[in-house]
Design an enzyme around this catalytic site. Structure first.
Site, PDB file in Angstrom:
ATOM      1  CB  SER A 147       8.588   6.721  -2.718  1.00 57.58           C
ATOM      2  OG  SER A 147       7.519   7.619  -2.284  1.00 57.58           O
ATOM      3  CE1 TYR A 160       6.647   5.988   0.830  1.00 63.31           C
ATOM      4  CE2 TYR A 160       6.357   3.810   1.615  1.00 63.31           C
ATOM      5  CZ  TYR A 160       6.377   4.675   0.529  1.00 63.31           C
ATOM      6  OH  TYR A 160       6.195   4.452  -0.760  1.00 63.31           O
TER       7      TYR A 160
HETATM    8  P1  NAP Z   1       1.697  -3.156  -1.782  1.00 66.24           P
HETATM    9  O1  NAP Z   1       0.506  -3.272  -2.372  1.00 66.24           O
HETATM   10  O2  NAP Z   1       1.434  -2.866  -0.306  1.00 66.24           O
HETATM   11  O3  NAP Z   1       2.664  -4.556  -1.808  1.00 66.24           O
HETATM   12  C1  NAP Z   1       3.689  -4.610  -0.824  1.00 66.24           C
HETATM   13  C2  NAP Z   1       4.411  -6.063  -1.162  1.00 66.24           C
HETATM   14  O4  NAP Z   1       5.390  -5.996  -0.386  1.00 66.24           O
HETATM   15  C3  NAP Z   1       3.411  -7.089  -0.722  1.00 66.24           C
HETATM   16  O5  NAP Z   1       3.608  -7.972  -1.461  1.00 66.24           O
HETATM   17  C4  NAP Z   1       3.977  -7.455   0.765  1.00 66.24           C
HETATM   18  O6  NAP Z   1       3.726  -8.907   1.080  1.00 66.24           O
HETATM   19  C5  NAP Z   1       5.330  -7.108   0.422  1.00 66.24           C
HETATM   20  N1  NAP Z   1       6.216  -7.181   1.888  1.00 66.24           N
HETATM   21  C6  NAP Z   1       5.747  -5.883   2.768  1.00 66.24           C
HETATM   22  N2  NAP Z   1       6.802  -6.420   3.818  1.00 66.24           N
HETATM   23  C7  NAP Z   1       7.504  -7.485   3.336  1.00 66.24           C
HETATM   24  C8  NAP Z   1       8.257  -8.315   4.127  1.00 66.24           C
HETATM   25  N3  NAP Z   1       8.797  -7.959   5.504  1.00 66.24           N
HETATM   26  N4  NAP Z   1       8.864  -9.482   3.642  1.00 66.24           N
HETATM   27  C9  NAP Z   1       8.304  -9.939   2.384  1.00 66.24           C
HETATM   28  N5  NAP Z   1       7.540  -9.176   1.558  1.00 66.24           N
HETATM   29  C10 NAP Z   1       7.012  -8.032   2.444  1.00 66.24           C
HETATM   30  O7  NAP Z   1       2.568  -1.987  -2.139  1.00 66.24           O
HETATM   31  P2  NAP Z   1       2.801  -1.495  -3.677  1.00 66.24           P
HETATM   32  O8  NAP Z   1       1.884  -0.110  -3.660  1.00 66.24           O
HETATM   33  O9  NAP Z   1       2.645  -2.546  -4.591  1.00 66.24           O
HETATM   34  O10 NAP Z   1       4.236  -1.005  -3.356  1.00 66.24           O
HETATM   35  C11 NAP Z   1       5.267  -1.619  -3.742  1.00 66.24           C
HETATM   36  C12 NAP Z   1       6.502  -1.011  -3.313  1.00 66.24           C
HETATM   37  O11 NAP Z   1       6.750   0.306  -4.326  1.00 66.24           O
HETATM   38  C13 NAP Z   1       6.740  -0.508  -1.999  1.00 66.24           C
HETATM   39  O12 NAP Z   1       8.114  -0.492  -1.893  1.00 66.24           O
HETATM   40  C14 NAP Z   1       6.211   0.932  -1.881  1.00 66.24           C
HETATM   41  O13 NAP Z   1       6.726   1.674  -0.898  1.00 66.24           O
HETATM   42  C15 NAP Z   1       6.562   1.425  -3.113  1.00 66.24           C
HETATM   43  N6  NAP Z   1       5.727   2.628  -3.761  1.00 66.24           N
HETATM   44  C16 NAP Z   1       4.448   2.311  -3.858  1.00 66.24           C
HETATM   45  C17 NAP Z   1       3.812   3.503  -4.517  1.00 66.24           C
HETATM   46  C18 NAP Z   1       2.291   3.716  -4.606  1.00 66.24           C
HETATM   47  O14 NAP Z   1       1.606   4.554  -4.920  1.00 66.24           O
HETATM   48  N7  NAP Z   1       1.624   2.427  -4.559  1.00 66.24           N
HETATM   49  C19 NAP Z   1       4.507   4.633  -4.746  1.00 66.24           C
HETATM   50  C20 NAP Z   1       5.774   4.895  -4.705  1.00 66.24           C
HETATM   51  C21 NAP Z   1       6.349   3.634  -4.189  1.00 66.24           C
HETATM   52  P3  NAP Z   1       2.850  -9.302   2.091  1.00 66.24           P
HETATM   53  O15 NAP Z   1       1.499  -9.698   1.354  1.00 66.24           O
HETATM   54  O16 NAP Z   1       3.581 -10.468   2.686  1.00 66.24           O
HETATM   55  O17 NAP Z   1       2.539  -8.221   3.198  1.00 66.24           O
HETATM   56  C1  GCO Z   2       1.364   8.491   0.818  1.00 67.11           C
HETATM   57  C2  GCO Z   2       1.348   7.560  -0.323  1.00 67.11           C
HETATM   58  C3  GCO Z   2       2.632   7.832  -1.009  1.00 67.11           C
HETATM   59  C4  GCO Z   2       2.981   6.659  -2.007  1.00 67.11           C
HETATM   60  C5  GCO Z   2       4.149   6.840  -2.807  1.00 67.11           C
HETATM   61  C6  GCO Z   2       4.540   8.253  -3.330  1.00 67.11           C
HETATM   62  O1  GCO Z   2       0.636   8.200   1.816  1.00 67.11           O
HETATM   63  O2  GCO Z   2       1.542   9.644   0.484  1.00 67.11           O
HETATM   64  O3  GCO Z   2       1.384   6.433   0.065  1.00 67.11           O
HETATM   65  O4  GCO Z   2       3.757   7.562  -0.041  1.00 67.11           O
HETATM   66  O5  GCO Z   2       2.774   5.535  -1.670  1.00 67.11           O
HETATM   67  O6  GCO Z   2       5.090   6.626  -1.894  1.00 67.11           O
HETATM   68  O7  GCO Z   2       5.583   8.108  -4.292  1.00 67.11           O
END
Ligand code: NAP
Ligand code: GCO
Length: 266
Positions: A147, A160
């Site tokens: 992230s 986080y």
């Molecule tokens: P999301 O829409 O909330 O999806 C998260 C996924 O993780 C869901 O499928 C969830 O499944 C699964 N999960 C959570 N806890 C779990 C567990 N204990 N066992 C198995 N599955 C689990 O999040 P996203 O935005 O797609 O993010 C995916 C990844 O990218 C995460 O690691 C997040 O930190 C990272 N990320 C996101 C962003 C952003 O801006 N969106 C930016 C940087 C990094 P359930 O339905 O079972 O909960």
């Molecule tokens: C927040 C956001 C971020 C993004 C991502 C950024 O609350 O600031 O959720 O954490 O998810 O991780 O890279």
């Protein structure tokens, strides 16, 4: 040089954790388009049913497995079941993750621990389960979804940021410890991506205006937009393919330039 072969994943088995929707689903779709056989896990019946339908609508024969990545016994069974059904895991994308946005002094220790457990301990658990098979095969690709918070902090995301900072260093340590077995372990650091995880930050205000945080991110991002999960397909394919066989321990930020930019003067 055959560039198609360089980026081909034909015959490869990819496990994308938490890929029922969001970033994981998009990454799995991209890996499938390059020929990988896709395995994913989630925890709930409803999400599994919806995910399998969504993959099928895209023509992807993804295999879904119920597993909570925080539970080592479930992960060991997950990896064994994938090996039985598809073969040993060649590509692991540690995508599953949560966030809790709570001021640190108001956060319960249990909440802090849960974020660390899912976002940092679980990628270790899953990597530990797949690396022996990769060593046996003589190759492997691990991609940890880090992230921007692997580099920066902000209010309310202490757990986080700590987890994602740790995941950056876990990525570098897996690189250090297993690079000699032709295993490349890299990270992808998405910027602000429009998924369910960030939906609360983009909610329209009662007067119909954009959420203040939404406006903040737009001003801070040179690309002038939120990322889409599809923006991560190409970077993930690069790190999953032979095109990155000498890239190891690297965090590839896919953020529209936000980490490079001080931000527009108000
Ligand atoms: P999301 O829409 O909330 O999806 C998260 C996924 O993780 C869901 O499928 C969830 O499944 C699964 N999960 C959570 N806890 C779990 C567990 N204990 N066992 C198995 N599955 C689990 O999040 P996203 O935005 O797609 O993010 C995916 C990844 O990218 C995460 O690691 C997040 O930190 C990272 N990320 C996101 C962003 C952003 O801006 N969106 C930016 C940087 C990094 P359930 O339905 O079972 O909960
Ligand atoms: C927040 C956001 C971020 C993004 C991502 C950024 O609350 O600031 O959720 O954490 O998810 O991780 O890279």
């Amino acid at each position: 040089m055959d560039v198609n072969k360089l980026f081909s994943l034909e015959g490869k088995v990819a496990l994308v954790t938490g890929a029922a929707y969001g970033i994981g689903f998009a990454i799995a779709e991209g890996l499938a388009a390059a020929g990988a056989k896709i395995a994913f896990n989630c925890r709930g019946e409803k999400h599994m049913e919806e995910a399998l339908k969504a993959y099928a609508e895209k023509g992807i024969d993804a295999r879904g497995y119920f597993a909570d990545v925080t539970k080592e016994d479930e992960v060991i069974k997950l990896v064994a079941d994938i090996e039985r059904d598809l073969g040993p895991v060649d590509i692991l994308v540690n995508n599953a993750g949560i966030i809790k946005r709570i001021p640190m002094l108001e956060m319960d220790v249990a909440d802090f621990r849960q974020v660390i457990d899912i976002d940092l301990v679980s990628p270790y658990i899953v990597a530990k389960a797949v690396i022996p098979g990769m060593i046996k095969k003589g190759h492997g690709k691990i991609i940890n979804i880090c992230s921007m918070m692997s580099e920066l902090g902000r209010e309310t995301v202490s757990a986080y940021a700590a987890a994602k900072g740790g995941l950056k260093m876990l990525t570098r340590n897996i690189c250090s410890e297993y690079g000699e077995y032709n295993i490349q372990c890299n990270g992808i650091g998405p910027g602000y991506i429009a998924t369910p995880q960030t939906a609360p930050l983009r909610e329209k205000q009662p007067d119909g205006s954009r959420h203040p945080f939404d406006q903040f991110i737009i001003a801070k991002t040179p690309a002038g937009r939120w990322g889409e999960a599809e923006d991560l397909m190409g970077p993930a394919l690069f790190l999953a393919s032979d095109a990155s066989n000498f890239v190891n321990g690297h965090i590839l930020y896919v953020d529209g330039g936000i980490l490079a930019y001080i931000g527009k003067q108000p």
